[in-house]
Design a protein around this motif. Structure first.
Motif, PDB file in Angstrom:
ATOM      1  N   GLN A 150      43.868  41.358  29.717  1.00 17.82           N
ATOM      2  CA  GLN A 150      43.636  41.325  31.159  1.00 17.82           C
ATOM      3  C   GLN A 150      44.823  41.791  31.999  1.00 17.82           C
ATOM      4  N   PHE A 151      45.805  42.403  31.366  1.00 17.24           N
ATOM      5  CA  PHE A 151      46.881  43.054  32.114  1.00 17.24           C
ATOM      6  C   PHE A 151      47.294  44.314  31.374  1.00 17.24           C
ATOM      7  N   SER A 152      48.057  45.161  32.043  1.00 20.13           N
ATOM      8  CA  SER A 152      48.441  46.449  31.460  1.00 20.13           C
ATOM      9  C   SER A 152      49.940  46.525  31.249  1.00 20.13           C
ATOM     10  N   PRO A 153      50.394  46.508  29.988  1.00 14.24           N
ATOM     11  CA  PRO A 153      51.823  46.738  29.732  1.00 14.24           C
ATOM     12  C   PRO A 153      52.123  48.220  29.931  1.00 14.24           C
ATOM     13  N   ILE A 154      53.161  48.506  30.678  1.00 13.70           N
ATOM     14  CA  ILE A 154      53.528  49.885  30.990  1.00 13.70           C
ATOM     15  C   ILE A 154      54.923  50.172  30.448  1.00 13.70           C
ATOM     16  N   ALA A 166      50.385  33.128  34.800  1.00 14.08           N
ATOM     17  CA  ALA A 166      48.980  32.980  35.163  1.00 14.08           C
ATOM     18  C   ALA A 166      48.550  34.056  36.153  1.00 14.08           C
ATOM     19  N   ASP A 167      49.521  34.639  36.847  1.00 15.74           N
ATOM     20  CA  ASP A 167      49.221  35.674  37.838  1.00 15.74           C
ATOM     21  C   ASP A 167      49.371  37.092  37.279  1.00 15.74           C
ATOM     22  N   GLY A 223      47.748  31.222  30.168  1.00 13.30           N
ATOM     23  CA  GLY A 223      46.309  31.375  30.303  1.00 13.30           C
ATOM     24  C   GLY A 223      45.782  32.749  30.622  1.00 13.30           C
ATOM     25  N   THR A 224      46.626  33.772  30.507  1.00 14.41           N
ATOM     26  CA  THR A 224      46.182  35.145  30.766  1.00 14.41           C
ATOM     27  C   THR A 224      46.063  35.908  29.450  1.00 14.41           C
ATOM     28  N   ALA A 245      52.732  36.955  45.360  1.00 10.96           N
ATOM     29  CA  ALA A 245      51.475  37.034  44.605  1.00 10.96           C
ATOM     30  C   ALA A 245      51.642  36.677  43.133  1.00 10.96           C
ATOM     31  N   ILE A 246      52.829  36.921  42.588  1.00  7.67           N
ATOM     32  CA  ILE A 246      53.070  36.653  41.161  1.00  7.67           C
ATOM     33  C   ILE A 246      54.093  35.530  41.056  1.00  7.67           C
TER      34      ILE A 246
END
Length: 352
Positions: A175-179, A142-143, A170-171, A137-138
């Motif tokens: 739109q993502f979560s750094p943990i 971009a994913d 392009g992300t 999936a990744i």
């Protein structure tokens, strides 16, 4: 009170740039055993994780006896979080720090003059690992959209590089979560338990993950080629950096340190990973001698052989930081990269 104030100021200055890629550490080693005493100056150096392969030259120099032979008494101290190394330097608790070069750019933006004196590496030594369950999936940054991505801590070098890889592909960072998953075993546990879908770490953690089949490599920045492919150029990372004022007032001592470290880098370039591993403390190889040697082999290409800053490296680091760092973005023209490093001492050591 003065020391407390200094520590508070140092912590405040470093809040946005917390860790020096401290994701390979598996334990805090505190202070390393002292080397043989010599008739020479005493210097304390804080390392952002003595057991990390990316900072291997620090302990190796002591184990080879090169500090003593250069005529300087070095006490190596260790903090798993790289920010603590820089905080200690700014507070005056130590005279040198071993960590990522990017701190020097960040600190100049805040009015502090710190410079890389010996540049250990020309690539980050970082690897973006995707959990085995997310392997299909990744496939690129971009994913990253909607994903939980592991970093050492928020604001760390791993955080910056992760954000850069996302935006480059392009992300948007929103739109993502750094943990924040810390280092070593905590990173591995987060990957196993599904707390993160992917994350950035270094050896020997990378070797441990791959050996157990827990993930696969997405971006490998342990080599100059990998750095250029992912970041657009060489990305100098691990280094010995010091306050510019201290360097100018202690040039002879600084040269002794450079002589010792450059000698180690040359030694590393002519010895096998197994020979290097054999010189290091046994407990640094958490996965066993063979796995530790393999981790060193995978990371060796990141190191310079002469301690000299690669000519095009600083500009790449500035470009990455300028993409996200609030104290650097929009101020690129005011950053004097020539003041963030010196090649004088390393060049003299290499030819001496």
């Amino acid at each position: 009170m003065r020391r407390t104030a200094a520590l508070a100021l140092a912590a405040a200055l470093l809040a946005p740039l917390t860790a020096c890629a401290n994701d390979a550490a598996t334990a805090q080693h505190g202070a390393a055993p002292a080397g043989p005493a010599v008739d020479g100056p005493k210097v304390k150096i804080m390392v952002g994780g003595l057991d990390k392969v990316i900072y291997l030259p620090a302990m190796l120099t002591q184990r080879l006896g090169y500090f003593a032979e250069a005529g300087v008494n070095v006490e190596l101290l260790s903090e798993p979080a790289g920010v603590n190394a820089t905080t200690a330097l700014l507070a005056g608790d130590v005279q040198g720090a071993v960590g990522f070069y990017d701190h020097t750019i960040d600190l100049q933006a805040k009015g502090k003059n710190v410079e890389s004196v010996v540049q250990f590496s020309q690539a980050p030594g970082e690897v973006e690992i995707v959990a085995a369950a997310q392997g299909e999936a990744i496939r690129s940054g971009a994913d990253f959209k909607g994903r939980k991505l592991g970093v050492t801590s928020i604001g760390s070098s791993t955080d910056f590089l992760t954000k850069y890889l996302a935006v480059k592909n392009g992300t948007p960072v929103s739109q993502f979560s750094p943990i924040a998953v810390g280092a070593g075993q905590t990173f591995i546990a987060a990957l196993q338990q599904g707390s993160i879908d992917a994350g950035m770490t270094t050896d020997p953690t990378v070797a441990n993950i791959l050996d157990k089949g827990l993930g696969k490599v997405l971006y490998d920045m342990r080599t100059p080629e990998g750095s250029r492919a992912a970041l657009g150029g060489l990305y100098p990372s691990s280094s010995l950096y010091m306050n510019t004022d201290w360097v100018e007032k202690n040039r002879d001592t600084t040269q002794k340190l450079a002589n010792a470290f450059v000698r180690t880098l040359k030694w590393m370039s002519t010895h096998s990973p197994e020979e290097i591993a054999a010189k290091m403390p046994a407990d640094y190889g958490q996965g066993g001698a063979d796995q530790y040697a393999a981790a060193i082999k995978a990371t060796l290409p990141m190191f310079t052989t002469d301690g000299v800053m690669p000519a095009d490296g600083p500009a790449t680091v500035l470009a990455v930081l300028a993409a996200f760092h609030p104290d650097v973005k929009g101020k690129e023209a005011s950053i004097d990269l020539a003041r963030t490093y010196t090649t004088e001492f390393a060049r003299k050591a290499a030819t001496g």
